[in-house]
Design a protein around this motif. Structure first.
Motif, PDB file in Angstrom:
ATOM      1  N   LYS A   1       6.232   6.640 -10.585  1.00  0.00           N
ATOM      2  CA  LYS A   1       5.067   6.396  -9.725  1.00  0.00           C
ATOM      3  C   LYS A   1       5.347   5.278  -8.732  1.00  0.00           C
ATOM      4  O   LYS A   1       4.880   5.330  -7.586  1.00  0.00           O
ATOM      5  N   LEU A   2       6.091   4.259  -9.170  1.00  0.00           N
ATOM      6  CA  LEU A   2       6.459   3.199  -8.240  1.00  0.00           C
ATOM      7  C   LEU A   2       7.381   3.728  -7.155  1.00  0.00           C
ATOM      8  O   LEU A   2       7.227   3.370  -5.963  1.00  0.00           O
ATOM      9  N   GLN A   3       8.329   4.583  -7.546  1.00  0.00           N
ATOM     10  CA  GLN A   3       9.179   5.203  -6.528  1.00  0.00           C
ATOM     11  C   GLN A   3       8.347   6.024  -5.547  1.00  0.00           C
ATOM     12  O   GLN A   3       8.598   6.013  -4.338  1.00  0.00           O
ATOM     13  N   ARG A   4       7.365   6.751  -6.085  1.00  0.00           N
ATOM     14  CA  ARG A   4       6.492   7.539  -5.212  1.00  0.00           C
ATOM     15  C   ARG A   4       5.692   6.631  -4.286  1.00  0.00           C
ATOM     16  O   ARG A   4       5.477   6.970  -3.112  1.00  0.00           O
ATOM     17  N   ALA A   5       5.235   5.492  -4.793  1.00  0.00           N
ATOM     18  CA  ALA A   5       4.511   4.556  -3.934  1.00  0.00           C
ATOM     19  C   ALA A   5       5.414   4.002  -2.848  1.00  0.00           C
ATOM     20  O   ALA A   5       4.987   3.832  -1.697  1.00  0.00           O
ATOM     21  N   ASP A   6       6.679   3.723  -3.202  1.00  0.00           N
ATOM     22  CA  ASP A   6       7.623   3.271  -2.173  1.00  0.00           C
ATOM     23  C   ASP A   6       7.840   4.346  -1.115  1.00  0.00           C
ATOM     24  O   ASP A   6       7.924   4.042   0.091  1.00  0.00           O
ATOM     25  N   GLU A   7       7.939   5.600  -1.575  1.00  0.00           N
ATOM     26  CA  GLU A   7       8.077   6.696  -0.623  1.00  0.00           C
ATOM     27  C   GLU A   7       6.844   6.790   0.271  1.00  0.00           C
ATOM     28  O   GLU A   7       6.941   7.073   1.472  1.00  0.00           O
ATOM     29  N   GLY A   8       5.665   6.567  -0.304  1.00  0.00           N
ATOM     30  CA  GLY A   8       4.452   6.596   0.498  1.00  0.00           C
ATOM     31  C   GLY A   8       4.448   5.531   1.572  1.00  0.00           C
ATOM     32  O   GLY A   8       3.993   5.766   2.707  1.00  0.00           O
ATOM     33  N   VAL A   9       4.960   4.343   1.226  1.00  0.00           N
ATOM     34  CA  VAL A   9       5.053   3.281   2.236  1.00  0.00           C
ATOM     35  C   VAL A   9       6.031   3.681   3.337  1.00  0.00           C
ATOM     36  O   VAL A   9       5.766   3.489   4.541  1.00  0.00           O
ATOM     37  N   GLY A  10       7.177   4.265   2.941  1.00  0.00           N
ATOM     38  CA  GLY A  10       8.134   4.710   3.952  1.00  0.00           C
ATOM     39  C   GLY A  10       7.562   5.791   4.847  1.00  0.00           C
ATOM     40  O   GLY A  10       7.772   5.772   6.077  1.00  0.00           O
ATOM     41  N   ILE A  11       6.847   6.734   4.233  1.00  0.00           N
ATOM     42  CA  ILE A  11       6.218   7.787   5.039  1.00  0.00           C
ATOM     43  C   ILE A  11       5.194   7.192   5.991  1.00  0.00           C
ATOM     44  O   ILE A  11       5.103   7.567   7.171  1.00  0.00           O
ATOM     45  N   GLY A  12       4.407   6.228   5.489  1.00  0.00           N
ATOM     46  CA  GLY A  12       3.411   5.596   6.347  1.00  0.00           C
ATOM     47  C   GLY A  12       4.043   4.814   7.483  1.00  0.00           C
ATOM     48  O   GLY A  12       3.557   4.848   8.625  1.00  0.00           O
ATOM     49  N   GLN A  13       5.146   4.118   7.204  1.00  0.00           N
ATOM     50  CA  GLN A  13       5.821   3.373   8.276  1.00  0.00           C
ATOM     51  C   GLN A  13       6.393   4.308   9.332  1.00  0.00           C
ATOM     52  O   GLN A  13       6.278   4.040  10.532  1.00  0.00           O
ATOM     53  N   ASN A  14       7.009   5.408   8.897  1.00  0.00           N
ATOM     54  CA  ASN A  14       7.539   6.363   9.874  1.00  0.00           C
ATOM     55  C   ASN A  14       6.425   6.994  10.709  1.00  0.00           C
ATOM     56  O   ASN A  14       6.589   7.251  11.911  1.00  0.00           O
TER      57      ASN A  14
END
Length: 577
Positions: free
Chosen positions: A240-253
């Protein structure tokens, strides 16, 4: 007297030896029964698969497969880590009763990147819940040792030191004369008693010990269940933490892409080839993406602290995910093999079988209340006296005078509570009904175990397909956005098409990240719910050590400027204006 005592002790020794022999023979029969039933299922697996339904009454019994009192098999579960390596020594558990009372003590001072293996190791060493489960095992062991003490005699000692003082007056008449006599006495009395009790025959002893032993085994099962759940929760929170990190990356892009679109729209507006509406659409999309990024950052912080809570990390440390998001492997067993493995290795089923045995033992112990008990008793008593009594007024106490007496009493007692109003029989039926209830709970748990395995297996298959389809969606959405942006720059389309393609790309990336998370979670759930660890590693790929750049824009040239946190009351005024 000594001859009678010797005969009674000889009788007690013979009875005790006979009881021990009976217990040893019963234990041997149980072991032989368990070893013989372990071979029984092999003959039933030779049935040929056909279209006709299987007669459910021919299925083997769980008691036949596992035994009436299944023992814990520690080799079925990898032992928990007991110490941390030097690299993680600073992340030891916070003392159990520690309670910070200053803001400086809870302020985060370090973001520590952790791998999945390190997270599992920290969870096993630091987890308070796992330590509590281990403590319950030790409590059950102590309870078993206390129950085993019923086989041994009890010896109690008693000693008293008393001072006795007495005085008296007596009148006597002789020849019409009255004579008054005064007497007194003072003594120190020292007494010592030693009592030995030994229940030679006690019907409640064996079932109580059996119940304590089964409770101990049940607590060991509970510990293994807690260990499996802890590893599952640790891996789940890490994913879930990895998924949250991915969500931050998606949001930044997404924010960077919106910034590019806004920059293009403003440039075209200044050149007079675009309208204000296109700029407003780009600003609106930027606001939406910024909101999504803010939410993703909040979810990331929450996921980090949730993992820190499970790992019981120091108060000033927050964990981060060091491993990249990737598929952890491929599940090798089939669905049927997974179900059978779950039936064989799940400690929850063994625990319910032990509940049946515990309730049956409690029923026998309740019935023992109206059965005879034979007890051997030996009491030794010694009394020493110093001083005198019956002295006259002209005498004085001679403390050198002393006397002592001793005695030994040996007895064989017999008690039998013949009638108790039906209490023992009612408690016997109650515990038998509890054992039957445990059988029903076993059936419900068996069905639940199968459903859990099937759900994880089906979710794994669906996630595998989702990874393929969502990855194609990401590639096609990225190309669509690139073409839409080129068309917009060439003036052959509007900003609306770019905004729509930005939204599609963001949604495709989100679905792909969700599919990866769902796949890995289904994988670890299968491992937990089946007791198997047959996960084949994925084929290694030769990848560049440099992170590829996005084809849409250069991320370094589009920085995301941090915005100050505006109070909600002040921010709401903008909408009112």
């Amino acid at each position: 007297m000594r001859l009678i005592t010797a005969r009674l002790f000889l009788l007690a020794g013979v009875l005790a030896q006979g009881c021990t022999g009976v217990r040893a023979q019963q234990s041997l029969e149980v072991q032989q029964h368990g070893s013989s039933t372990d071979q029984a299922p092999a003959s039933r697996e030779s049935e040929a698969d056909g279209s006709a339904l299987i007669n459910q009454s021919t299925l083997p019994s769980a008691i036949e497969l596992k035994g009436s009192r299944p023992r814990v098999d520690p080799s079925a579960v990898k032992p928990a880590a007991t110490s941390l390596p030097e690299t993680l020594s600073s992340l030891g558990a916070t003392p159990s009763l520690a309670l910070p009372n200053k803001t400086s003590e809870v302020r985060i001072r370090e973001l520590r990147p952790l791998s999945l293996s390190e997270v599992e190791q920290l969870a096993e060493v630091n987890s308070p819940s796992l330590k509590a489960a281990a403590s319950q095992v030790e409590q059950a062991k102590s309870n078993l040792l206390a129950a085993l003490s019923a086989w041994y005699p009890t010896l109690s000692l008693k000693s008293n030191v008393n001072f006795a003082g007495d005085e008296g007056r007596s009148n006597s008449e002789n020849h019409q004369q009255t004579t008054e006599e005064y007497t007194f006495g003072e003594e120190w009395i020292i007494s010592f008693d030693a009592t030995l009790n030994w229940n030679l025959i006690d019907p409640a002893r064996a079932p109580q010990i059996a119940s304590a032993r089964d409770s101990f085994e049940k607590q060991r099962d509970t510990y293994l269940i807690a260990l499996r759940d802890l590893r599952l929760n640790a891996a789940d929170l890490y994913f879930k933490l990895q998924r949250a990190d991915e969500g931050v990356g998606i949001g930044q892009n997404a924010v960077r892409s919106s910034l590019v679109s806004l920059r293009d729209a403003q440039s075209r507006l200044q050149a007079g080839v675009a309208t204000k509406l296109e700029v407003l659409e780009a600003e609106t999309q930027l606001a939406r993406d910024t909101q999504s990024l803010t939410l993703a950052l909040a979810q990331q912080n929450t996921a980090r602290r949730t993992l820190a809570q499970l790992l019981d990390l120091p108060q000033d440390v927050t964990p981060t995910a060091a491993d990249p998001v990737q598929i952890i492997g491929i599940w090798q067993p089939s669905l049927e093999e997974s179900i059978i493995a779950a039936y064989a290795f799940r400690e929850e089923l063994d625990s319910l079988i032990l509940d049946i045995s515990i309730n049956n033992s409690n029923a026998n112990a309740a019935l023992a209340a109206v059965q005879p008990v034979i007890k051997l008793t030996n009491t030794y008593q010694a009394i020493r006296r110093e001083g005198q009594s019956g002295l006259t007024i002209d005498d004085s106490v001679d403390w050198t005078q002393h006397s002592w007496t001793s005695g030994n009493t040996v007895g064989l007692g017999f008690t039998w509570n013949i009638f108790d109003g039906g209490r023992a029989r009612a408690q016997y039926r109650q515990n038998k009904q509890k054992a039957q209830q445990s059988e029903f709970e076993f059936a419900a748990k068996r069905d639940q175990v199968r459903l859990e395995v099937e759900q994880s297996f089906f979710n794994l298959a669906a996630s595998s397909q989702d990874i393929k389809t969502t990855s194609i969606g990401v590639l096609s959405s990225r190309e669509s956005l690139r073409l839409a942006r080129l068309r917009f720059q060439a003036g052959v389309t509007t900003q609306r098409e770019v905004v729509n393609n930005q939204r599609d790309l963001k949604q495709a990336k989100t679905l792909y990240a969700d599919a990866m998370l769902k796949y890995n979670r289904s994988m670890i759930e299968l491992s937990r719910r089946t007791g198997l660890d047959q996960i084949a590693a994925c084929d290694s790929l030769e990848l560049s050590n440099k992170k590829p750049k996005d084809d849409l824009f250069d991320s370094d040239s589009i920085p995301i400027k941090p915005s100050p946190l505006t109070p909600a009351c002040k921010a709401s005024i903008l909408q009112a204006e």
